[in-house]
Design a protein around this motif. Structure first.
Motif, PDB file in Angstrom:
ATOM      1  N   ALA A 212       0.828  -1.212   0.000  1.00  0.00           N
ATOM      2  CA  ALA A 212       0.000   0.000   0.000  1.00  0.00           C
ATOM      3  C   ALA A 212       0.859   1.257   0.000  1.00  0.00           C
ATOM      4  O   ALA A 212       0.446   2.297  -0.534  1.00  0.00           O
ATOM      5  N   ILE A 213       2.048   1.181   0.594  1.00  0.00           N
ATOM      6  CA  ILE A 213       2.967   2.333   0.592  1.00  0.00           C
ATOM      7  C   ILE A 213       3.410   2.626  -0.833  1.00  0.00           C
ATOM      8  O   ILE A 213       3.408   3.772  -1.283  1.00  0.00           O
ATOM      9  N   GLU A 214       3.811   1.587  -1.543  1.00  0.00           N
ATOM     10  CA  GLU A 214       4.261   1.742  -2.927  1.00  0.00           C
ATOM     11  C   GLU A 214       3.107   2.136  -3.846  1.00  0.00           C
ATOM     12  O   GLU A 214       3.281   2.936  -4.766  1.00  0.00           O
ATOM     13  N   ARG A 215       1.923   1.560  -3.599  1.00  0.00           N
ATOM     14  CA  ARG A 215       0.747   1.876  -4.419  1.00  0.00           C
ATOM     15  C   ARG A 215       0.244   3.292  -4.211  1.00  0.00           C
ATOM     16  O   ARG A 215      -0.428   3.862  -5.072  1.00  0.00           O
ATOM     17  N   CYS A 216       0.520   3.860  -3.052  1.00  0.00           N
ATOM     18  CA  CYS A 216       0.066   5.223  -2.765  1.00  0.00           C
ATOM     19  C   CYS A 216       0.632   6.171  -3.812  1.00  0.00           C
ATOM     20  O   CYS A 216       1.831   6.180  -4.081  1.00  0.00           O
ATOM     21  N   ASP A 217      -0.240   6.962  -4.422  1.00  0.00           N
ATOM     22  CA  ASP A 217       0.192   7.847  -5.510  1.00  0.00           C
ATOM     23  C   ASP A 217       1.177   8.917  -5.053  1.00  0.00           C
ATOM     24  O   ASP A 217       1.947   9.434  -5.861  1.00  0.00           O
ATOM     25  N   LYS A 218       1.125   9.258  -3.775  1.00  0.00           N
ATOM     26  CA  LYS A 218       1.918  10.368  -3.274  1.00  0.00           C
ATOM     27  C   LYS A 218       3.330   9.910  -2.893  1.00  0.00           C
ATOM     28  O   LYS A 218       3.524   8.783  -2.430  1.00  0.00           O
ATOM     29  N   ALA A 219       4.326  10.761  -3.100  1.00  0.00           N
ATOM     30  CA  ALA A 219       5.704  10.439  -2.732  1.00  0.00           C
ATOM     31  C   ALA A 219       5.804  10.217  -1.226  1.00  0.00           C
ATOM     32  O   ALA A 219       5.232  10.971  -0.438  1.00  0.00           O
ATOM     33  N   VAL A 220       6.542   9.168  -0.828  1.00  0.00           N
ATOM     34  CA  VAL A 220       6.718   8.832   0.579  1.00  0.00           C
ATOM     35  C   VAL A 220       8.207   8.913   0.926  1.00  0.00           C
ATOM     36  O   VAL A 220       9.031   8.216   0.326  1.00  0.00           O
ATOM     37  N   VAL A 221       8.527   9.777   1.893  1.00  0.00           N
ATOM     38  CA  VAL A 221       9.909   9.967   2.343  1.00  0.00           C
ATOM     39  C   VAL A 221      10.062   9.304   3.704  1.00  0.00           C
ATOM     40  O   VAL A 221       9.383   9.686   4.662  1.00  0.00           O
TER      41      VAL A 221
END
Length: 273
Positions: A103-112
């Motif tokens: 779900a982290i990778e699928r999330c459209d928004k950039a994750v830092v």
């Protein structure tokens, strides 16, 4: 705005369009229990669809990022006396855990990811699903699963080789379960920046997220999506897919808005998705 209330995760909004997600079991060193698996999937699925969020920082509360799997909470489904039917129950259980972190990778928004202290086992699974990884000097890491009698099964063995590109180093870590520190993580490209203190790494991660959130959401989301697609396909397949994607996305009003703002040396303002 959606309700962000979770048992094991804290969500705040430190600046416009930026969400700060904290693993929040500090007394257990943010060990990942059943509730946290479910919360991770829920929070990132919700953030994906929230038009008021364009970039995300992920960190751990307390003394570290996470100590990994909470072994005391592990409850494998079984059918007594029937290994084959037990296997058919374990498979969807493992797939569910995989889906939580994907779900982290699928999330459209950039994750830092802002990493400090221990980042063990499941912490590698989590951070390899993020887009950007920063760490403080006190951070240390381990692909620990081999030491508890199993092969890592929720993302590390699939994503870590693509993150760092050094297969020998990846295999050494995964087969030995040894610790590696933040300096080594930087040397091999697992993290992209190293900071003296935990407060510094969080501050820089939030600043990077704020900078990304100021960009066109159409451009930022498209960039993450196309990077992920291209990673898993040939160069030509990636180019063909990008051409199809941009057939539509090049018509966005964000493009002339960004161009005009650059010419006038001012910040552009973009509509929510």
């Amino acid at each position: 705005m959606p309700e962000y209330s979770f048992e094991t995760i804290k969500v705040t909004f430190p600046s416009p369009f930026v969400a700060h997600v904290e693993l929040n079991r500090p007394k257990k060193l943010n060990a990942i229990n059943g509730a946290m698996w479910a919360d991770i999937r829920s929070v990132f699925d919700t953030l994906r669809d929230d038009p008021d969020v364009r970039a995300i920082v992920l960190s751990g509360s307390g003394r570290g990022f996470t100590s990994g799997l909470d072994l005391f909470s592990l409850e494998l489904p079984t059918v007594e006396g029937d290994p084959s039917r037990t296997a058919f129950k374990i498979r969807p259980y493992v797939k569910s855990l995989q889906d939580s972190l994907s779900a982290i990778e699928r999330c459209d928004k950039a994750v830092v990811a802002a990493i400090h202290g221990p980042c063990i086992g499941g912490g590698i699974d989590i951070t390899t699903a993020c887009d950007i990884r920063y760490a403080s000097k006190d951070a240390f890491f381990s692909v620990k699963e081999v030491d508890i009698g199993l092969a890592a099964d929720v993302g590390t063995l699939q994503r870590l080789p693509k993150v760092v590109g050094n297969n020998s180093w990846v295999r050494e870590l995964c087969l030995t379960g040894r610790n590696f520190d933040a300096k080594e993580a930087l040397e091999y490209g697992f993290i992209s920046k190293l900071f003296p203190e935990p407060a510094n790494v969080l501050e820089e991660a939030l600043a990077t997220a704020k900078f990304i959130a100021e960009k066109s959401p159409v451009a930022a989301i498209g960039t993450k999506h196309l990077l992920n697609y291209s990673r898993d396909h040939t160069v030509q397949e990636g180019l063909d897919y990008t051409a199809a994607w941009n057939m539509v996305m090049l018509t966005t009003p964000d493009l002339p808005e960004a161009a005009a703002a650059n010419m006038q040396k001012k910040k552009a303002t973009f509509a929510k998705l």
